[in-house]
Scaffold this motif. Structure first.
Motif, PDB file in Angstrom:
ATOM      1  N   TYR A 212     -19.822 101.892 -40.860  1.00  0.00           N
ATOM      2  CA  TYR A 212     -19.435 101.047 -39.740  1.00  0.00           C
ATOM      3  C   TYR A 212     -18.075 100.458 -40.052  1.00  0.00           C
ATOM      4  CZ  TYR A 212     -19.397  97.314 -36.319  1.00  0.00           C
ATOM      5  OH  TYR A 212     -19.058  96.484 -35.291  1.00  0.00           O
ATOM      6  N   LYS A 213     -17.107 100.671 -39.179  1.00  0.00           N
ATOM      7  CA  LYS A 213     -15.748 100.203 -39.417  1.00  0.00           C
ATOM      8  C   LYS A 213     -15.368  99.034 -38.528  1.00  0.00           C
ATOM      9  CE  LYS A 213     -14.139 104.589 -41.146  1.00  0.00           C
ATOM     10  NZ  LYS A 213     -13.103 105.595 -41.120  1.00  0.00           N
ATOM     11  N   GLY A 214     -16.341  98.444 -37.863  1.00  0.00           N
ATOM     12  CA  GLY A 214     -16.060  97.298 -37.008  1.00  0.00           C
ATOM     13  C   GLY A 214     -15.968  96.020 -37.813  1.00  0.00           C
ATOM     14  N   SER A 215     -15.740  94.927 -37.124  1.00  0.00           N
ATOM     15  CA  SER A 215     -15.635  93.639 -37.813  1.00  0.00           C
ATOM     16  C   SER A 215     -17.027  93.167 -38.242  1.00  0.00           C
ATOM     17  CB  SER A 215     -14.990  92.604 -36.900  1.00  0.00           C
ATOM     18  OG  SER A 215     -15.774  92.430 -35.740  1.00  0.00           O
ATOM     19  N   ASP A 216     -17.060  92.257 -39.214  1.00  0.00           N
ATOM     20  CA  ASP A 216     -18.325  91.733 -39.716  1.00  0.00           C
ATOM     21  C   ASP A 216     -19.003  90.877 -38.654  1.00  0.00           C
ATOM     22  OD1 ASP A 216     -17.929  92.945 -42.136  1.00  0.00           O
ATOM     23  OD2 ASP A 216     -16.974  91.184 -43.033  1.00  0.00           O
ATOM     24  N   ASP A 217     -20.320  90.950 -38.607  1.00  0.00           N
ATOM     25  CA  ASP A 217     -21.112  90.173 -37.665  1.00  0.00           C
ATOM     26  C   ASP A 217     -21.462  88.833 -38.301  1.00  0.00           C
ATOM     27  OD1 ASP A 217     -22.757  89.220 -35.712  1.00  0.00           O
ATOM     28  OD2 ASP A 217     -24.265  90.807 -35.880  1.00  0.00           O
ATOM     29  N   PRO A 218     -20.997  87.713 -37.733  1.00  0.00           N
ATOM     30  CA  PRO A 218     -21.291  86.412 -38.347  1.00  0.00           C
ATOM     31  C   PRO A 218     -22.774  86.051 -38.298  1.00  0.00           C
ATOM     32  CG  PRO A 218     -20.219  86.112 -36.232  1.00  0.00           C
ATOM     33  CD  PRO A 218     -20.190  87.582 -36.534  1.00  0.00           C
ATOM     34  N   LEU A 219     -23.534  86.634 -37.393  1.00  0.00           N
ATOM     35  CA  LEU A 219     -24.960  86.333 -37.300  1.00  0.00           C
ATOM     36  C   LEU A 219     -25.791  87.093 -38.325  1.00  0.00           C
ATOM     37  CD1 LEU A 219     -25.414  86.248 -33.422  1.00  0.00           C
ATOM     38  CD2 LEU A 219     -25.150  84.332 -34.994  1.00  0.00           C
ATOM     39  N   LEU A 220     -25.188  88.070 -38.985  1.00  0.00           N
ATOM     40  CA  LEU A 220     -25.918  88.861 -39.960  1.00  0.00           C
ATOM     41  C   LEU A 220     -26.389  87.998 -41.131  1.00  0.00           C
ATOM     42  CD1 LEU A 220     -26.894  91.685 -40.595  1.00  0.00           C
ATOM     43  CD2 LEU A 220     -24.743  92.109 -41.768  1.00  0.00           C
ATOM     44  N   ASN A 221     -25.600  87.006 -41.508  1.00  0.00           N
ATOM     45  CA  ASN A 221     -25.994  86.120 -42.606  1.00  0.00           C
ATOM     46  C   ASN A 221     -27.201  85.264 -42.231  1.00  0.00           C
ATOM     47  OD1 ASN A 221     -23.822  87.071 -44.068  1.00  0.00           O
ATOM     48  ND2 ASN A 221     -22.466  85.442 -43.377  1.00  0.00           N
ATOM     49  N   GLN A 222     -27.386  85.006 -40.946  1.00  0.00           N
ATOM     50  CA  GLN A 222     -28.485  84.166 -40.485  1.00  0.00           C
ATOM     51  C   GLN A 222     -29.746  84.977 -40.200  1.00  0.00           C
ATOM     52  OE1 GLN A 222     -27.198  82.065 -37.041  1.00  0.00           O
ATOM     53  NE2 GLN A 222     -25.427  81.156 -38.049  1.00  0.00           N
ATOM     54  N   ALA A 223     -29.633  86.277 -40.137  1.00  0.00           N
ATOM     55  CA  ALA A 223     -30.772  87.125 -39.770  1.00  0.00           C
ATOM     56  C   ALA A 223     -31.889  86.982 -40.798  1.00  0.00           C
ATOM     57  CB  ALA A 223     -30.332  88.575 -39.665  1.00  0.00           C
ATOM     58  N   GLY A 224     -33.101  86.819 -40.321  1.00  0.00           N
ATOM     59  CA  GLY A 224     -34.260  86.729 -41.191  1.00  0.00           C
ATOM     60  C   GLY A 224     -34.565  85.339 -41.698  1.00  0.00           C
ATOM     61  N   SER A 225     -33.680  84.384 -41.483  1.00  0.00           N
ATOM     62  CA  SER A 225     -33.963  83.029 -41.949  1.00  0.00           C
ATOM     63  C   SER A 225     -34.995  82.390 -41.027  1.00  0.00           C
ATOM     64  CB  SER A 225     -32.693  82.182 -41.992  1.00  0.00           C
ATOM     65  OG  SER A 225     -32.226  81.927 -40.687  1.00  0.00           O
ATOM     66  N   ALA A 226     -35.785  81.514 -41.595  1.00  0.00           N
ATOM     67  CA  ALA A 226     -36.854  80.859 -40.822  1.00  0.00           C
ATOM     68  C   ALA A 226     -36.273  80.030 -39.688  1.00  0.00           C
ATOM     69  CB  ALA A 226     -37.698  79.992 -41.738  1.00  0.00           C
ATOM     70  N   GLU A 227     -35.140  79.389 -39.948  1.00  0.00           N
ATOM     71  CA  GLU A 227     -34.503  78.556 -38.921  1.00  0.00           C
ATOM     72  C   GLU A 227     -34.068  79.405 -37.725  1.00  0.00           C
ATOM     73  OE1 GLU A 227     -30.360  76.390 -39.117  1.00  0.00           O
ATOM     74  OE2 GLU A 227     -31.819  75.388 -40.416  1.00  0.00           O
ATOM     75  N   ARG A 228     -33.482  80.544 -37.998  1.00  0.00           N
ATOM     76  CA  ARG A 228     -33.021  81.449 -36.928  1.00  0.00           C
ATOM     77  C   ARG A 228     -34.216  82.043 -36.176  1.00  0.00           C
ATOM     78  NH1 ARG A 228     -28.861  82.461 -33.594  1.00  0.00           N
ATOM     79  NH2 ARG A 228     -28.713  84.634 -33.114  1.00  0.00           N
ATOM     80  N   GLU A 229     -35.256  82.422 -36.900  1.00  0.00           N
ATOM     81  CA  GLU A 229     -36.452  82.984 -36.268  1.00  0.00           C
ATOM     82  C   GLU A 229     -37.115  81.966 -35.339  1.00  0.00           C
ATOM     83  OE1 GLU A 229     -37.626  86.128 -36.426  1.00  0.00           O
ATOM     84  OE2 GLU A 229     -35.899  86.681 -37.650  1.00  0.00           O
ATOM     85  N   ASP A 230     -37.177  80.720 -35.766  1.00  0.00           N
ATOM     86  CA  ASP A 230     -37.767  79.672 -34.920  1.00  0.00           C
ATOM     87  C   ASP A 230     -36.946  79.451 -33.655  1.00  0.00           C
ATOM     88  OD1 ASP A 230     -39.829  79.314 -36.684  1.00  0.00           O
ATOM     89  OD2 ASP A 230     -38.900  77.591 -37.696  1.00  0.00           O
ATOM     90  N   ALA A 231     -35.618  79.459 -33.794  1.00  0.00           N
ATOM     91  CA  ALA A 231     -34.756  79.267 -32.631  1.00  0.00           C
ATOM     92  C   ALA A 231     -34.929  80.414 -31.637  1.00  0.00           C
ATOM     93  CB  ALA A 231     -33.303  79.159 -33.068  1.00  0.00           C
ATOM     94  N   LEU A 232     -35.024  81.641 -32.134  1.00  0.00           N
ATOM     95  CA  LEU A 232     -35.212  82.786 -31.242  1.00  0.00           C
ATOM     96  C   LEU A 232     -36.597  82.777 -30.601  1.00  0.00           C
ATOM     97  CD1 LEU A 232     -33.518  85.617 -33.313  1.00  0.00           C
ATOM     98  CD2 LEU A 232     -32.688  84.580 -31.207  1.00  0.00           C
ATOM     99  N   ARG A 233     -37.606  82.399 -31.378  1.00  0.00           N
ATOM    100  CA  ARG A 233     -38.969  82.350 -30.836  1.00  0.00           C
ATOM    101  C   ARG A 233     -39.048  81.314 -29.709  1.00  0.00           C
ATOM    102  NH1 ARG A 233     -41.203  81.607 -35.383  1.00  0.00           N
ATOM    103  NH2 ARG A 233     -41.309  83.800 -35.903  1.00  0.00           N
ATOM    104  N   GLU A 234     -38.384  80.175 -29.910  1.00  0.00           N
ATOM    105  CA  GLU A 234     -38.376  79.126 -28.883  1.00  0.00           C
ATOM    106  C   GLU A 234     -37.597  79.594 -27.646  1.00  0.00           C
ATOM    107  OE1 GLU A 234     -36.384  74.751 -28.327  1.00  0.00           O
ATOM    108  OE2 GLU A 234     -37.191  75.274 -30.287  1.00  0.00           O
TER     109      GLU A 234
END
Length: 59
Positions: free
Chosen positions: A29-51
Motif C-alpha cells: 500500500y503506497k497511500g498515506s498512513d491512516d490515523p485511525l489505524l492506531n486506535q483500531a481494536g482499542s476498547a475505547e474505540r470499540e465502545d464509541a463505535l458500538r454506541e
C-alpha cells in the motif's frame, strides 16, 4: 479537410502518456498512513463505535 481535422481532434482525447500510468506492487500500500489505524481494536474505540451504530441493528 474538416473531417480529417475533426478526426484528429477527437482522437486526441484518447491519448494516454506513458508517464500518466501508475504502477502498483501487489501487497504494497503506497497511500498515506491512516490515523485511525492506531486506535483500531482499542476498547475505547470499540465502545464509541458500538454506541454510534447500536441503533442501526433494528433494520
Amino acid at each position: 479537410m474538416a473531417a480529417l481535422g475533426l478526426l484528429v481532434f477527437t482522437l486526441t482525447g484518447c491519448y494516454e502518456s506513458a508517464s500518466d500510468v501508475t504502477l502498483y506492487e501487489p501487497g504494497v500500500y503506497k497511500g498515506s498512513d491512516d490515523p485511525l489505524l492506531n486506535q483500531a481494536g482499542s476498547a475505547e474505540r470499540e465502545d464509541a463505535l458500538r454506541e454510534r451504530f447500536g441503533g442501526q441493528r433494528d433494520r
